[in-house]
Design a protein around this motif. Sequence first.
Motif, PDB file in Angstrom:
ATOM      1  N   LEU A 179       1.520  -1.224  -0.316  1.00  0.00           N
ATOM      2  CA  LEU A 179       0.219   0.069   0.025  1.00  0.00           C
ATOM      3  C   LEU A 179       1.250   1.338  -0.142  1.00  0.00           C
ATOM      4  N   LEU A 180       2.232   0.846   0.309  1.00  0.00           N
ATOM      5  CA  LEU A 180       2.948   2.331   0.081  1.00  0.00           C
ATOM      6  C   LEU A 180       3.411   2.439  -1.326  1.00  0.00           C
ATOM      7  N   GLU A 181       3.949   3.961  -1.660  1.00  0.00           N
ATOM      8  CA  GLU A 181       4.860   3.916  -2.210  1.00  0.00           C
ATOM      9  C   GLU A 181       6.028   3.579  -2.025  1.00  0.00           C
ATOM     10  N   PRO A 182       7.072   3.095  -3.093  1.00  0.00           N
ATOM     11  CA  PRO A 182       8.151   3.158  -3.253  1.00  0.00           C
ATOM     12  C   PRO A 182       9.589   4.177  -2.873  1.00  0.00           C
ATOM     13  N   GLY A 183      10.394   3.897  -1.247  1.00  0.00           N
ATOM     14  CA  GLY A 183      10.785   5.395  -1.353  1.00  0.00           C
ATOM     15  C   GLY A 183      11.542   4.484   0.445  1.00  0.00           C
ATOM     16  N   TRP A 184      12.053   5.738   1.028  1.00  0.00           N
ATOM     17  CA  TRP A 184      12.780   5.518   1.451  1.00  0.00           C
ATOM     18  C   TRP A 184      11.529   4.920   3.437  1.00  0.00           C
ATOM     19  N   VAL A 185      10.663   5.266   3.389  1.00  0.00           N
ATOM     20  CA  VAL A 185       9.833   5.064   4.208  1.00  0.00           C
ATOM     21  C   VAL A 185       9.559   3.030   3.665  1.00  0.00           C
ATOM     22  N   HIS A 186       9.058   3.227   2.856  1.00  0.00           N
ATOM     23  CA  HIS A 186       8.651   1.191   2.502  1.00  0.00           C
ATOM     24  C   HIS A 186      10.087   0.486   2.334  1.00  0.00           C
ATOM     25  N   ASN A 187      11.530   1.360   2.278  1.00  0.00           N
ATOM     26  CA  ASN A 187      12.374   0.454   2.904  1.00  0.00           C
ATOM     27  C   ASN A 187      12.794  -0.033   4.014  1.00  0.00           C
ATOM     28  N   VAL A 188      12.463   1.051   4.793  1.00  0.00           N
ATOM     29  CA  VAL A 188      12.995   1.272   6.385  1.00  0.00           C
ATOM     30  C   VAL A 188      12.211   0.163   6.926  1.00  0.00           C
ATOM     31  N   LEU A 189      10.529  -0.020   6.640  1.00  0.00           N
ATOM     32  CA  LEU A 189       9.746  -0.845   7.244  1.00  0.00           C
ATOM     33  C   LEU A 189       9.843  -2.497   6.700  1.00  0.00           C
ATOM     34  N   GLY A 190      10.501  -2.175   5.186  1.00  0.00           N
ATOM     35  CA  GLY A 190      10.993  -3.370   4.874  1.00  0.00           C
ATOM     36  C   GLY A 190      11.384  -3.801   5.570  1.00  0.00           C
ATOM     37  N   LEU A 191      12.559  -3.016   6.107  1.00  0.00           N
ATOM     38  CA  LEU A 191      14.427  -3.657   6.522  1.00  0.00           C
ATOM     39  C   LEU A 191      13.895  -4.390   8.299  1.00  0.00           C
ATOM     40  N   ALA A 192      12.374  -3.290   8.690  1.00  0.00           N
ATOM     41  CA  ALA A 192      12.362  -4.334  10.066  1.00  0.00           C
ATOM     42  C   ALA A 192      10.723  -5.518   9.713  1.00  0.00           C
ATOM     43  N   CYS A 193      10.364  -5.332   9.318  1.00  0.00           N
ATOM     44  CA  CYS A 193       9.383  -6.373   8.336  1.00  0.00           C
ATOM     45  C   CYS A 193      10.827  -7.973   8.704  1.00  0.00           C
ATOM     46  N   ILE A 194      11.915  -7.750   7.871  1.00  0.00           N
ATOM     47  CA  ILE A 194      12.806  -8.990   7.584  1.00  0.00           C
ATOM     48  C   ILE A 194      13.497  -9.389   8.931  1.00  0.00           C
ATOM     49  N   VAL A 195      13.571  -8.352  10.140  1.00  0.00           N
ATOM     50  CA  VAL A 195      13.945  -8.362  11.946  1.00  0.00           C
ATOM     51  C   VAL A 195      12.565  -9.109  12.170  1.00  0.00           C
ATOM     52  N   ILE A 196      11.645  -8.433  12.417  1.00  0.00           N
ATOM     53  CA  ILE A 196      10.167  -8.815  13.450  1.00  0.00           C
ATOM     54  C   ILE A 196       9.733 -10.621  12.923  1.00  0.00           C
ATOM     55  N   SER A 197       9.924 -10.684  11.699  1.00  0.00           N
ATOM     56  CA  SER A 197       9.806 -11.988  11.253  1.00  0.00           C
ATOM     57  C   SER A 197      10.234 -12.622  11.229  1.00  0.00           C
ATOM     58  N   PHE A 198      11.931 -12.437  11.924  1.00  0.00           N
ATOM     59  CA  PHE A 198      12.501 -13.754  11.699  1.00  0.00           C
ATOM     60  C   PHE A 198      12.677 -13.578  13.280  1.00  0.00           C
TER      61      PHE A 198
END
Length: 209
Positions: free
Chosen positions: A98-117
Amino acid sequence: MVAFLNIISSFPTIVYSVLLAFILAYWLLSLIGLLDIDILDLDLDIDGDIEFTGLTGSISGLLISCGLTGVPLTIVISLLVLLSWILTYFTDFFLLQLLEPGWVHNVLGLACIVISFLISVPITARIIQPLRPLFQTHDSRLGSIVGTTCIVTSSKVDEHFGRAEITKDSDAIIIHIRSSEPNTIHKGDKVLIIDCDPDKNIYKVASID
């Protein structure tokens, strides 16, 4: 189908997609006999005296504290990657898309990787709990087996690692074995049990040849 392919091939899901591809390739090679299931096994003895030294010791301590012992390390890694991929995929599908590509998307994506693990760790510990008896290496039915033979099931046997299968009362039981280096012991070889450490349930073996 197009949306599925877009998600698994884009950040952050692609991180676990690549790892999952390696896991699937590993299990495929294991099924056809080119790799051993215990290729990454640290051979942890959670009942014995463990001295956490160096990188292996640090990993061992972390796995034990998280409850990720008692089964081959390859199974633990496979479950962690699979669960992390599932969590990341659905987070990406329902939120990040739902988010536009950009730094917000990337930061949340990185957080998603860590939290999912991190979420996958306790789930994996719960899943492997009922599997531990299948990989138990000590059995009271063994009794004294020094002087008998067993079949090597691990890819190698040295002073720090090794597994073998012994038949007792028609039951196949897996035991920890060790051997001095250098040696010519390989998977499938029949070896002689020459000594035993009863405190750690470890047996010293030697090549019959």
